[in-house]
Design a protein around this motif. Structure first.
Motif, PDB file in Angstrom:
ATOM      1  N   TRP A 195       5.389  -9.450  16.597  1.00  0.00           N
ATOM      2  CA  TRP A 195       4.994  -8.458  15.594  1.00  0.00           C
ATOM      3  C   TRP A 195       5.642  -8.755  14.258  1.00  0.00           C
ATOM      4  N   GLU A 196       6.903  -9.185  14.294  1.00  0.00           N
ATOM      5  CA  GLU A 196       7.605  -9.489  13.057  1.00  0.00           C
ATOM      6  C   GLU A 196       6.947 -10.650  12.308  1.00  0.00           C
ATOM      7  N   SER A 197       6.529 -11.676  13.052  1.00  0.00           N
ATOM      8  CA  SER A 197       5.900 -12.819  12.385  1.00  0.00           C
ATOM      9  C   SER A 197       4.526 -12.445  11.835  1.00  0.00           C
ATOM     10  N   LEU A 198       3.764 -11.634  12.556  1.00  0.00           N
ATOM     11  CA  LEU A 198       2.462 -11.194  12.054  1.00  0.00           C
ATOM     12  C   LEU A 198       2.615 -10.305  10.828  1.00  0.00           C
ATOM     13  N   PHE A 199       3.613  -9.423  10.874  1.00  0.00           N
ATOM     14  CA  PHE A 199       3.833  -8.533   9.725  1.00  0.00           C
ATOM     15  C   PHE A 199       4.319  -9.304   8.504  1.00  0.00           C
ATOM     16  N   SER A 200       5.075 -10.391   8.713  1.00  0.00           N
ATOM     17  CA  SER A 200       5.532 -11.168   7.561  1.00  0.00           C
ATOM     18  C   SER A 200       4.407 -12.052   7.012  1.00  0.00           C
ATOM     19  N   LEU A 201       3.497 -12.495   7.871  1.00  0.00           N
ATOM     20  CA  LEU A 201       2.356 -13.280   7.391  1.00  0.00           C
ATOM     21  C   LEU A 201       1.361 -12.421   6.615  1.00  0.00           C
ATOM     22  N   TYR A 202       1.198 -11.169   7.058  1.00  0.00           N
ATOM     23  CA  TYR A 202       0.267 -10.242   6.417  1.00  0.00           C
ATOM     24  C   TYR A 202       1.050  -9.001   5.993  1.00  0.00           C
ATOM     25  N   PRO A 203       1.771  -9.062   4.873  1.00  0.00           N
ATOM     26  CA  PRO A 203       2.631  -7.945   4.478  1.00  0.00           C
ATOM     27  C   PRO A 203       1.826  -6.712   4.056  1.00  0.00           C
ATOM     28  N   ALA A 204       2.444  -5.563   4.257  1.00  0.00           N
ATOM     29  CA  ALA A 204       1.843  -4.290   3.852  1.00  0.00           C
ATOM     30  C   ALA A 204       2.481  -3.845   2.550  1.00  0.00           C
ATOM     31  N   GLU A 205       1.680  -3.193   1.718  1.00  0.00           N
ATOM     32  CA  GLU A 205       2.188  -2.792   0.403  1.00  0.00           C
ATOM     33  C   GLU A 205       3.154  -1.615   0.487  1.00  0.00           C
ATOM     34  N   ASN A 206       2.767  -0.567   1.179  1.00  0.00           N
ATOM     35  CA  ASN A 206       3.594   0.643   1.164  1.00  0.00           C
ATOM     36  C   ASN A 206       3.758   1.249   2.547  1.00  0.00           C
ATOM     37  N   LEU A 207       3.889   0.403   3.557  1.00  0.00           N
ATOM     38  CA  LEU A 207       4.118   0.877   4.918  1.00  0.00           C
ATOM     39  C   LEU A 207       5.440   0.321   5.433  1.00  0.00           C
ATOM     40  N   THR A 208       6.196   1.166   6.122  1.00  0.00           N
ATOM     41  CA  THR A 208       7.424   0.684   6.742  1.00  0.00           C
ATOM     42  C   THR A 208       7.087  -0.001   8.061  1.00  0.00           C
ATOM     43  N   PHE A 209       8.056  -0.689   8.610  1.00  0.00           N
ATOM     44  CA  PHE A 209       7.833  -1.409   9.864  1.00  0.00           C
ATOM     45  C   PHE A 209       7.471  -0.442  10.984  1.00  0.00           C
ATOM     46  N   ALA A 210       8.199   0.663  11.076  1.00  0.00           N
ATOM     47  CA  ALA A 210       7.951   1.624  12.154  1.00  0.00           C
ATOM     48  C   ALA A 210       6.565   2.270  12.021  1.00  0.00           C
ATOM     49  N   ASP A 211       6.201   2.649  10.797  1.00  0.00           N
ATOM     50  CA  ASP A 211       4.875   3.236  10.589  1.00  0.00           C
ATOM     51  C   ASP A 211       3.778   2.230  10.903  1.00  0.00           C
ATOM     52  N   ARG A 212       4.013   1.014  10.508  1.00  0.00           N
ATOM     53  CA  ARG A 212       3.005  -0.019  10.747  1.00  0.00           C
ATOM     54  C   ARG A 212       2.866  -0.322  12.234  1.00  0.00           C
ATOM     55  N   LEU A 213       3.971  -0.359  12.952  1.00  0.00           N
ATOM     56  CA  LEU A 213       3.923  -0.603  14.390  1.00  0.00           C
ATOM     57  C   LEU A 213       3.222   0.544  15.109  1.00  0.00           C
ATOM     58  N   GLU A 214       3.452   1.768  14.657  1.00  0.00           N
ATOM     59  CA  GLU A 214       2.765   2.917  15.234  1.00  0.00           C
ATOM     60  C   GLU A 214       1.253   2.807  15.014  1.00  0.00           C
ATOM     61  N   LEU A 215       0.848   2.388  13.830  1.00  0.00           N
ATOM     62  CA  LEU A 215      -0.577   2.220  13.549  1.00  0.00           C
ATOM     63  C   LEU A 215      -1.181   1.073  14.343  1.00  0.00           C
ATOM     64  N   VAL A 216      -0.409   0.017  14.581  1.00  0.00           N
ATOM     65  CA  VAL A 216      -0.904  -1.099  15.389  1.00  0.00           C
ATOM     66  C   VAL A 216      -1.232  -0.617  16.788  1.00  0.00           C
ATOM     67  N   TYR A 217      -0.361   0.174  17.374  1.00  0.00           N
ATOM     68  CA  TYR A 217      -0.619   0.682  18.716  1.00  0.00           C
ATOM     69  C   TYR A 217      -1.744   1.712  18.729  1.00  0.00           C
ATOM     70  N   LYS A 218      -1.957   2.369  17.603  1.00  0.00           N
ATOM     71  CA  LYS A 218      -3.080   3.297  17.507  1.00  0.00           C
ATOM     72  C   LYS A 218      -4.407   2.527  17.465  1.00  0.00           C
ATOM     73  N   PHE A 219      -4.444   1.411  16.729  1.00  0.00           N
ATOM     74  CA  PHE A 219      -5.660   0.614  16.618  1.00  0.00           C
ATOM     75  C   PHE A 219      -5.868  -0.304  17.821  1.00  0.00           C
ATOM     76  N   ASN A 220      -4.792  -0.652  18.504  1.00  0.00           N
ATOM     77  CA  ASN A 220      -4.858  -1.545  19.668  1.00  0.00           C
ATOM     78  C   ASN A 220      -4.173  -0.876  20.863  1.00  0.00           C
ATOM     79  N   PRO A 221      -4.783   0.137  21.458  1.00  0.00           N
ATOM     80  CA  PRO A 221      -4.107   0.863  22.542  1.00  0.00           C
ATOM     81  C   PRO A 221      -3.875   0.011  23.787  1.00  0.00           C
ATOM     82  N   HIS A 222      -4.619  -1.064  23.952  1.00  0.00           N
ATOM     83  CA  HIS A 222      -4.433  -1.921  25.122  1.00  0.00           C
ATOM     84  C   HIS A 222      -3.115  -2.698  25.053  1.00  0.00           C
ATOM     85  N   LEU A 223      -2.485  -2.749  23.897  1.00  0.00           N
ATOM     86  CA  LEU A 223      -1.229  -3.480  23.756  1.00  0.00           C
ATOM     87  C   LEU A 223       0.000  -2.625  24.029  1.00  0.00           C
TER      88      LEU A 223
END
Length: 110
Positions: free
Chosen positions: A57-85
């Motif tokens: 997750w860290e490498s994917l987040f560093s390759l595709y940075p978010a403008e105004n999202l924290t790591f925790a918020d972004r990880l929460e959204l990842v699991y929301k969009f990809n519930p199988h993970l």
């Protein structure tokens, strides 16, 4: 007797004016504007990424940075969009949806 009748007429006129102001046509005149209900929502823009061997997750987040999202918020959204993970990690070659930007959208309706 005249005083009683004139007082009664004044009270009846005042009652009709009060009702007309509160519920009648005067409140719907041109100077009356209804309040708009505005809702400010955050629209999340996503990107679909194909994972490679050794990705985290860290490498994917560093390759595709978010403008105004924290790591925790972004990880929460990842699991929301990809519930199988939630119960498994991603495999190489799998497509994962990553959030990368939030956009403020104002929707005002009457």
């Amino acid at each position: 007797m005249r005083v009683l009748v004139s007082a009664l007429i004044i009270l009846i006129c005042a009652y009709f004016i009060k009702i007309d102001l509160m519920e009648g046509t005067i409140s719907k005149a041109d100077f009356y504007t209804p309040k708009q209900k505005c809702e400010e929502t955050d629209k999340i823009q996503t990107i679909t990424v194909t994972t490679a061997p050794g990705d985290t997750w860290e490498s994917l987040f560093s390759l595709y940075p978010a403008e105004n999202l924290t790591f925790a918020d972004r990880l929460e959204l990842v699991y929301k969009f990809n519930p199988h993970l939630l119960k498994q990690s991603f495999k190489p070659g799998e497509q994962v949806v990553l959030p990368f930007r939030t956009k403020n959208a104002n929707s005002c309706a009457n």
